[in-house]
Write a protein that holds these residues in place. Structure first.
Motif, PDB file in Angstrom:
ATOM      1  N   ALA A  26     -27.511   6.672  -0.273  1.00  0.00           N
ATOM      2  CA  ALA A  26     -27.721   6.085  -1.362  1.00  0.00           C
ATOM      3  C   ALA A  26     -26.540   4.892  -1.630  1.00  0.00           C
ATOM      4  N   PHE A  27     -25.445   4.774  -1.393  1.00  0.00           N
ATOM      5  CA  PHE A  27     -24.543   3.890  -1.375  1.00  0.00           C
ATOM      6  C   PHE A  27     -24.872   2.771  -0.537  1.00  0.00           C
ATOM      7  N   GLU A  28     -25.200   3.261   0.839  1.00  0.00           N
ATOM      8  CA  GLU A  28     -25.556   2.214   2.071  1.00  0.00           C
ATOM      9  C   GLU A  28     -26.795   1.623   1.313  1.00  0.00           C
ATOM     10  N   HIS A  29     -27.873   2.323   0.985  1.00  0.00           N
ATOM     11  CA  HIS A  29     -28.898   1.636   0.287  1.00  0.00           C
ATOM     12  C   HIS A  29     -28.903   0.564  -0.703  1.00  0.00           C
ATOM     13  N   ASP A  30     -27.781   1.010  -1.468  1.00  0.00           N
ATOM     14  CA  ASP A  30     -27.574  -0.052  -2.640  1.00  0.00           C
ATOM     15  C   ASP A  30     -26.941  -1.215  -2.115  1.00  0.00           C
ATOM     16  N   LEU A  31     -25.831  -1.195  -0.915  1.00  0.00           N
ATOM     17  CA  LEU A  31     -25.113  -2.257  -0.609  1.00  0.00           C
ATOM     18  C   LEU A  31     -26.128  -3.145   0.109  1.00  0.00           C
ATOM     19  N   GLU A  32     -27.279  -2.621   0.421  1.00  0.00           N
ATOM     20  CA  GLU A  32     -28.219  -3.391   1.266  1.00  0.00           C
ATOM     21  C   GLU A  32     -29.006  -4.401   0.527  1.00  0.00           C
ATOM     22  N   HIS A  33     -29.140  -4.299  -0.677  1.00  0.00           N
ATOM     23  CA  HIS A  33     -29.626  -4.909  -1.740  1.00  0.00           C
ATOM     24  C   HIS A  33     -28.889  -6.067  -2.202  1.00  0.00           C
ATOM     25  N   HIS A  34     -27.598  -5.996  -1.822  1.00  0.00           N
ATOM     26  CA  HIS A  34     -26.733  -7.050  -2.276  1.00  0.00           C
ATOM     27  C   HIS A  34     -26.530  -8.061  -1.247  1.00  0.00           C
ATOM     28  N   GLU A  35     -26.804  -9.220  -1.503  1.00  0.00           N
ATOM     29  CA  GLU A  35     -26.827 -10.192   0.035  1.00  0.00           C
ATOM     30  C   GLU A  35     -25.353 -10.548   0.306  1.00  0.00           C
ATOM     31  N   GLU A  36     -24.481 -10.574  -0.944  1.00  0.00           N
ATOM     32  CA  GLU A  36     -23.221 -11.084  -0.643  1.00  0.00           C
ATOM     33  C   GLU A  36     -22.395 -10.117   0.081  1.00  0.00           C
ATOM     34  N   ASN A  37     -22.700  -8.987   0.197  1.00  0.00           N
ATOM     35  CA  ASN A  37     -21.750  -7.831   0.813  1.00  0.00           C
ATOM     36  C   ASN A  37     -22.220  -7.551   2.428  1.00  0.00           C
ATOM     37  N   VAL A  82     -22.766  -4.955   4.581  1.00  0.00           N
ATOM     38  CA  VAL A  82     -22.625  -3.212   4.325  1.00  0.00           C
ATOM     39  C   VAL A  82     -21.890  -2.435   5.385  1.00  0.00           C
ATOM     40  N   ALA A  83     -21.625  -2.907   6.529  1.00  0.00           N
ATOM     41  CA  ALA A  83     -20.765  -1.948   7.443  1.00  0.00           C
ATOM     42  C   ALA A  83     -19.404  -2.217   6.701  1.00  0.00           C
ATOM     43  N   VAL A  84     -19.083  -3.367   6.426  1.00  0.00           N
ATOM     44  CA  VAL A  84     -17.379  -3.433   5.897  1.00  0.00           C
ATOM     45  C   VAL A  84     -17.357  -2.905   4.411  1.00  0.00           C
ATOM     46  N   GLU A  85     -18.120  -2.802   3.718  1.00  0.00           N
ATOM     47  CA  GLU A  85     -18.284  -2.333   2.350  1.00  0.00           C
ATOM     48  C   GLU A  85     -18.376  -0.662   2.392  1.00  0.00           C
ATOM     49  N   LEU A  86     -18.989  -0.398   3.344  1.00  0.00           N
ATOM     50  CA  LEU A  86     -19.327   1.178   3.676  1.00  0.00           C
ATOM     51  C   LEU A  86     -17.988   1.751   4.088  1.00  0.00           C
ATOM     52  N   GLU A  87     -17.312   1.203   4.944  1.00  0.00           N
ATOM     53  CA  GLU A  87     -15.891   1.499   5.607  1.00  0.00           C
ATOM     54  C   GLU A  87     -15.014   1.478   4.488  1.00  0.00           C
ATOM     55  N   LYS A  88     -14.962   0.372   3.856  1.00  0.00           N
ATOM     56  CA  LYS A  88     -14.046   0.469   2.691  1.00  0.00           C
ATOM     57  C   LYS A  88     -14.156   1.676   2.043  1.00  0.00           C
ATOM     58  N   ARG A  89     -15.235   1.957   1.306  1.00  0.00           N
ATOM     59  CA  ARG A  89     -15.503   2.889   0.302  1.00  0.00           C
ATOM     60  C   ARG A  89     -15.237   4.181   1.042  1.00  0.00           C
ATOM     61  N   ARG A  90     -15.379   4.545   2.350  1.00  0.00           N
ATOM     62  CA  ARG A  90     -15.143   5.836   3.030  1.00  0.00           C
ATOM     63  C   ARG A  90     -13.697   5.813   3.047  1.00  0.00           C
ATOM     64  N   HIS A  91     -12.989   4.913   3.276  1.00  0.00           N
ATOM     65  CA  HIS A  91     -11.566   4.921   3.296  1.00  0.00           C
ATOM     66  C   HIS A  91     -10.918   5.405   1.773  1.00  0.00           C
ATOM     67  N   GLU A  92     -11.436   4.733   0.877  1.00  0.00           N
ATOM     68  CA  GLU A  92     -11.003   4.939  -0.520  1.00  0.00           C
ATOM     69  C   GLU A  92     -11.211   6.639  -0.867  1.00  0.00           C
ATOM     70  N   VAL A  93     -12.344   7.094  -0.302  1.00  0.00           N
ATOM     71  CA  VAL A  93     -12.868   8.422  -0.748  1.00  0.00           C
ATOM     72  C   VAL A  93     -12.087   9.265   0.257  1.00  0.00           C
ATOM     73  N   ALA A  94     -11.702   8.785   1.249  1.00  0.00           N
ATOM     74  CA  ALA A  94     -10.761   9.775   2.216  1.00  0.00           C
ATOM     75  C   ALA A  94      -9.315   9.857   1.566  1.00  0.00           C
ATOM     76  N   ALA A  95      -8.761   8.792   1.095  1.00  0.00           N
ATOM     77  CA  ALA A  95      -7.719   8.477   0.392  1.00  0.00           C
ATOM     78  C   ALA A  95      -7.281   9.432  -1.159  1.00  0.00           C
ATOM     79  N   ARG A  96      -8.770   9.638  -1.628  1.00  0.00           N
ATOM     80  CA  ARG A  96      -8.728  10.410  -2.864  1.00  0.00           C
ATOM     81  C   ARG A  96      -8.094  11.782  -2.738  1.00  0.00           C
ATOM     82  N   PRO A  97      -7.182  12.265  -3.693  1.00  0.00           N
ATOM     83  CA  PRO A  97      -6.772  13.593  -3.539  1.00  0.00           C
ATOM     84  C   PRO A  97      -7.899  14.589  -3.792  1.00  0.00           C
ATOM     85  N   ASN A  98      -7.756  15.807  -3.424  1.00  0.00           N
ATOM     86  CA  ASN A  98      -8.432  16.888  -3.815  1.00  0.00           C
ATOM     87  C   ASN A  98      -8.147  17.397  -5.199  1.00  0.00           C
TER      88      ASN A  98
END
Length: 185
Positions: free
Chosen positions: A139-150, A152-168
């Motif tokens: 869903a996140f990737e699909h949402d990014l695909e509809h924003h031309e200024e982004n 997709v691969a960079v934004e997706l990777e950035k979000r994955r790093h944010e989630v991985a850095a998030r504590p449990n």
């Protein structure tokens, strides 16, 4: 073949009227005139509308079945287990608050811990599934695909790093609750 007789017609006309390929009701005007073209356009328009309606109904039925399957999967694999864990933490927190509410002779350290536990309880109650669960990457990737200024691969990777850095959070909250329990009991 039906033979038609008209008393006022000559023999040649009578013959032409009785020919199967020469229907006297069918004229070139009926198949080529403006009324035929308008009728044909209307027919094609209605046909396209019905095809469109059928497509939409099929699409809607497909969406609903996929939506239900996605909900079932998300509920069983993510929502229910996280909700159960969070519910246990909330239950234990509230039980500890109730037990210590009537307890006499609390030290200053315990009074502060009880106050902090009340704030902790509020923090637990404000949690959302998005705070605890892994994002829906599709869903996140699909949402990014509809924003031309982004990108997709960079934004997706950035979000994955944010989630991985998030504590449990559940582990952290369990540890924090254990500390309050130790101080208050």
């Amino acid at each position: 073949m039906i033979v038609q007789w008209r008393p006022d017609a000559d023999a040649a006309s009578q013959f032409m009227m009785n020919e199967p390929d020469n229907d006297w009701l069918d004229s070139d005007e009926d198949t080529q005139g403006p009324s035929f073209q308008m009728g044909n356009r209307d027919l094609m328009k209605h046909e396209a509308q019905f095809k469109d309606m059928g497509y939409r109904e099929g699409l809607e039925a497909g969406k609903l079945s996929e939506l239900q399957a996605g909900f079932d999967e998300g509920y069983n694999e993510t929502g229910a287990p996280l909700g159960l864990s969070l519910g246990r933490l909330l239950g234990e927190t509230d039980a500890l608050l109730v037990i210590t509410a009537s307890k006499q002779g609390l030290t200053e350290n315990q009074k502060q811990a009880r106050h902090d536990l009340q704030l902790f309880s509020l923090k637990l109650k404000d949690l959302k599934l998005d705070d605890l669960a892994e994002p829906d990457w599709e869903a996140f990737e699909h949402d990014l695909e509809h924003h031309e200024e982004n990108n997709v691969a960079v934004e997706l990777e950035k979000r994955r790093h944010e989630v991985a850095a998030r504590p449990n959070y559940l582990e952290e909250f369990r540890h924090e609750l254990d500390q309050y329990r130790y101080i208050l009991t």
